[in-house]
Enzyme design. Structure first.
Site, PDB file in Angstrom:
ATOM      1  N   GLU A 507       0.867  -1.172   0.000  1.00  0.00           N
ATOM      2  CA  GLU A 507       0.000   0.000   0.000  1.00  0.00           C
ATOM      3  C   GLU A 507       0.904   1.223   0.000  1.00  0.00           C
ATOM      4  O   GLU A 507       1.954   1.216   0.663  1.00  0.00           O
ATOM      5  CB  GLU A 507      -0.931   0.007   1.212  1.00  0.00           C
ATOM      6  CG  GLU A 507      -1.888  -1.186   1.279  1.00  0.00           C
ATOM      7  CD  GLU A 507      -2.871  -1.246   0.120  1.00  0.00           C
ATOM      8  OE1 GLU A 507      -3.147  -0.172  -0.475  1.00  0.00           O
ATOM      9  OE2 GLU A 507      -3.340  -2.343  -0.216  1.00  0.00           O
ATOM     10  N   HIS A 556      -6.844   2.842   1.658  1.00  0.00           N
ATOM     11  CA  HIS A 556      -6.275   1.750   2.450  1.00  0.00           C
ATOM     12  C   HIS A 556      -6.416   1.940   3.960  1.00  0.00           C
ATOM     13  O   HIS A 556      -6.066   1.039   4.726  1.00  0.00           O
ATOM     14  CB  HIS A 556      -4.800   1.530   2.096  1.00  0.00           C
ATOM     15  CG  HIS A 556      -3.967   2.781   2.063  1.00  0.00           C
ATOM     16  ND1 HIS A 556      -3.824   3.633   3.131  1.00  0.00           N
ATOM     17  CD2 HIS A 556      -3.202   3.306   1.055  1.00  0.00           C
ATOM     18  CE1 HIS A 556      -3.021   4.630   2.808  1.00  0.00           C
ATOM     19  NE2 HIS A 556      -2.629   4.462   1.546  1.00  0.00           N
ATOM     20  N   HIS A 648      -8.215  -3.802  -0.226  1.00  0.00           N
ATOM     21  CA  HIS A 648      -7.322  -2.646  -0.246  1.00  0.00           C
ATOM     22  C   HIS A 648      -6.514  -2.514   1.044  1.00  0.00           C
ATOM     23  O   HIS A 648      -6.102  -1.418   1.406  1.00  0.00           O
ATOM     24  CB  HIS A 648      -8.094  -1.355  -0.529  1.00  0.00           C
ATOM     25  CG  HIS A 648      -8.668  -1.291  -1.908  1.00  0.00           C
ATOM     26  ND1 HIS A 648      -7.890  -1.347  -3.046  1.00  0.00           N
ATOM     27  CD2 HIS A 648      -9.964  -1.230  -2.331  1.00  0.00           C
ATOM     28  CE1 HIS A 648      -8.669  -1.295  -4.115  1.00  0.00           C
ATOM     29  NE2 HIS A 648      -9.926  -1.226  -3.713  1.00  0.00           N
ATOM     30  N   ASP A 653      -5.297  -8.197   0.417  1.00  0.00           N
ATOM     31  CA  ASP A 653      -5.062  -8.428  -1.012  1.00  0.00           C
ATOM     32  C   ASP A 653      -4.003  -9.501  -1.242  1.00  0.00           C
ATOM     33  O   ASP A 653      -4.061 -10.250  -2.225  1.00  0.00           O
ATOM     34  CB  ASP A 653      -4.626  -7.124  -1.682  1.00  0.00           C
ATOM     35  CG  ASP A 653      -5.771  -6.116  -1.778  1.00  0.00           C
ATOM     36  OD1 ASP A 653      -6.903  -6.496  -1.436  1.00  0.00           O
ATOM     37  OD2 ASP A 653      -5.522  -4.965  -2.173  1.00  0.00           O
TER      38      ASP A 653
END
Length: 695
Positions: A507, A556, A648, A653
């Site tokens: 992220e 995120h 996210h 993920d």
């Protein structure tokens, strides 16, 4: 070569050939008609008519091709991808046959086949459900038992890779990072004692033999008492077919050894301080008696008796203390022939010839340390001496090891200096003196006739070698695929199921690393031997050293306050590189994540040159480029659900990508892509969709 092209491209080439053929036929027909007419004034009319007819033909063929591509070729490709997903990836969702409505009975037949396959799977699952439940309960009880065993248990493959470890072993290994499956044991333990014990067990013809040894952790300086036992019957390894794995049980004796060493030092000091006054007192009484200084005969006799008794009591207690000390240390039973053979192997690089004569004895000793001591003595005595002979003979209840040579004897002062020096065996605190103390023995030089000299090393316990009694059956047996896993240094030629994978995701503060965006979170999981290892997870926040935009936080959920105390990318990058060591990196849209990592390689001090697979490209290989290849679309096609709260997030993920990758692997194999090189060659055909990162 045409069979390697996709169906849609082959259909396109067919219509191109049809258009070219029609245009060529039209051109030839008009040319022949013009030649037969023989009127030059009609040439423009023929050309105009030919061009108009050509455009009409091309338009009609293009229109027919478009309809065929949309209603036939593309649905066939989608139908094939759906069938393979349900055949090999265990997708249970019903196929959507609407796009294939113009294919006649093909779509219903495919649905019937996949439904029959699903019914067969359900029937098989019901048939084995009861047995699976029973085995799962037994497995859970066994894992609980092993996790609560108060010793560390490691299971290693023949090339010393970790196949199993229990919870207690994690603390004993003392590493900053928890051990991982398929990692080298020698990342956590010094290798020399373990390699020596393993080689000695391989050479014995006893499949139930075990070896006790002392080893040290590479981090934390823990001293561990270990027992090694081979897993496979040695008869199965005859002819050099394969080497067995082994189980290693560990117990931390660091504190015990320190406390024992303190007590030993105290007792040695006590006996030393008592021996000298007792001997002096005995000598003084003898002098007084000879000079007849005021001692009557009864008093003289009484004093002599008491002093003699005191001296004998001190010597007897010291002897018993030495014997008890030797019994306390964890020593194993080692064949004398193994010791002499190991010494010869160590001396071979030094080009020193050593002649050995050994009785058929089994000695109670630390074989690794005795071998290191003897090899060090020969190496240090070699200058100016020759014709070295090593003999191990029975000596009462124990054995006497003698090392003699042709040449001058060894002074006691020089021997003491050698014994005080490290043996250079990987642990600086292991000296000749500590080896002698461990075995409660001494080493002394002796002159010999005919210009020879020797060193004498007695061992307290030995026995004649004879057949072992029948072993007690061991009731716990496990079958791990990693023990027989073949390893191939050439990744391109390695089968997909033989590779270790690290699936990861990042992220970031934004989508433009070239404009200053940075990583704020990295998460990764490991896939070993075809399964995701649930407890081997890498998940950490990263301080980007810049403000996180509110728009990125909304995606995120990571804010500036959450990363203020997080480590920087340099530290996290090194830890992640270690986590991914020896593995293939897997990511969804890998160029994006790898660009963030590779631009920091200089600060991290590591190069991310791992082989890489991208699930975007793998999805294109299986489902065709015309499909959507987002993570949501891919997981939906494969029947994987990502919890809304996990979407996210790096770890959410990552887990979804790992599960999708595991479902794509059998589909790739079914299409004939068996090795990493096969898959790499296939994904490079989709370079228009995404750049492949493998150089």
């Amino acid at each position: 070569m045409i069979h390697r092209l996709s169906l849609r491209f082959r259909v396109f080439l067919f219509f191109v050939a049809l258009a070219v053929g029609n245009c060529a036929a039209l051109t030839v027909g008009l040319f022949l008609g013009y030649q037969r007419l023989g009127n030059p004034d009609d040439l423009n009319a023929f050309i105009s008519g030919g061009v108009a007819a050509g455009f009409v033909i091309l338009g009609l063929i293009t229109w027919v091709w478009y309809l065929f591509d949309i209603n036939v070729a593309k649905p066939i490709e989608r139908l094939a991808g759906g069938i393979r997903a349900r055949t090999h990836a265990d997708v249970a969702a019903e196929m959507d046959h609407t796009p294939a409505r113009y294919l006649g009975d093909l779509a219903p037949a495919a649905m019937a086949a996949t439904q029959h396959l699903s019914d067969a799977r359900n029937a098989l699952a019901e048939a084995v459900a009861r047995e699976t439940t029973r085995l799962a309960a037994e497995k859970e009880r066994l894992e609980t038992l092993l996790s609560d065993v108060p010793v560390g248990v490691l299971l290693c493959s023949p090339d010393h890779q970790l196949v199993f470890y229990n919870g207690h072993a994690v603390g004993l290994l003392g590493s900053l990072d928890a051990p991982g499956l398929d990692r080298r044991l020698f990342d956590y333990l010094h290798d020399a004692p373990i390699l020596h014990a393993y080689a000695r067990l391989l050479e014995t013809d006893d499949p139930d033999a075990a070896s006790d040894l002392l080893c040290a952790s590479t981090a934390g300086s823990r001293v561990l008492a270990a027992r090694m036992r081979l897993l496979t019957d040695l008869s199965a390894c005859a002819g050099g077919q394969a080497r067995p794995g082994y189980v290693l049980t560990l117990r931390d004796v660091t504190a015990d050894l320190a406390a024992h060493a303190t007590r030993e030092a105290l007792m040695d000091e006590l006996f030393d301080r008592l021996r000298r006054p007792a001997a002096n007192l005995q000598a003084m009484i003898g002098v007084l008696s000879e000079q007849q200084v005021g001692l009557t005969e009864p008093l003289d006799r009484a004093l002599r008796t008491e002093v003699t008794g005191l001296t004998q009591a001190i010597n007897d207690l010291a002897h018993r203390h030495d014997a008890a000390r030797a019994d306390w240390w964890p020593l194993s039973m080692t064949r004398a022939t193994d010791l002499t053979a190991a010494v010869q192997v160590l001396l071979a690089p030094e080009d020193i010839a050593l002649h050995c004569h050994t009785s058929d004895l089994i000695l109670r000793c630390d074989g690794f340390e005795i071998v290191a001591l003897l090899a060090a003595l020969v190496t240090r005595a070699a200058p100016g001496r020759s014709d070295f002979r090593l003999e191990i003979a029975e000596d009462g209840a124990g054995a006497l090891i003698t090392l003699d040579w042709a040449g001058p004897p060894l002074p006691v002062s020089e021997l003491d200096r050698w014994l005080a020096a490290p043996l250079q065996v990987g642990m600086a605190d292991v000296t000749g003196r500590t080896v002698l103390s461990l075995h409660a023995t001494e080493l002394w030089p002796e002159p010999r006739p005919h210009g020879r000299a020797r060193l004498c090393l007695p061992l307290r316990e030995a026995r004649l070698a004879h057949g072992r009694p029948a072993p007690i059956p061991r009731g716990v047996v496990y079958d791990f695929d990693l023990l027989s896993k073949s390893r191939n240094a050439e990744v391109l030629n390695t089968r997909l199921e033989d590779l270790t994978y690290v699936v990861f995701d990042t992220e970031t503060t934004g989508l433009l690393p070239s404009e200053g965006d940075e990583i704020v979170q990295i998460a990764a999981v490991r896939i070993v031997n075809g399964r995701r290892v649930g407890k081997e997870v890498f998940d950490t926040l990263v301080n980007p050293r810049r403000t996180i935009p509110p728009a990125s936080t909304q995606v995120h959920g990571i804010s500036d306050a959450m990363v203020v105390d997080a480590p920087g990318i340099e530290e996290v990058g090194r830890r992640f590189h270690k986590f991914a060591e020896g593995a293939v990196l897997v990511a969804h849209n890998a160029p994006f994540d790898m660009e963030f990592l590779r631009r920091h390689e200089l600060g991290i001090g590591r190069v991310f040159d791992h082989p890489i697979l991208d699930t975007v490209l793998l999805s294109a290989v299986i489902f065709g480029q015309s499909e959507s290849h987002s993570l949501d679309a891919l997981t939906h096609r494969l029947g994987i659900t990502i919890p809304e709260e996990a979407r996210h997030t790096a770890i959410g993920d990552t887990v979804a990508t790992a599960d999708a990758f595991l479902k794509l692997l059998p589909v790739l194999k079914a299409r004939g892509h068996v090795t990493f090189g096969d898959v790499l060659a296939e994904v490079r055909k989709h370079g228009r969709l995404l750049r492949d990162l493998n150089i």
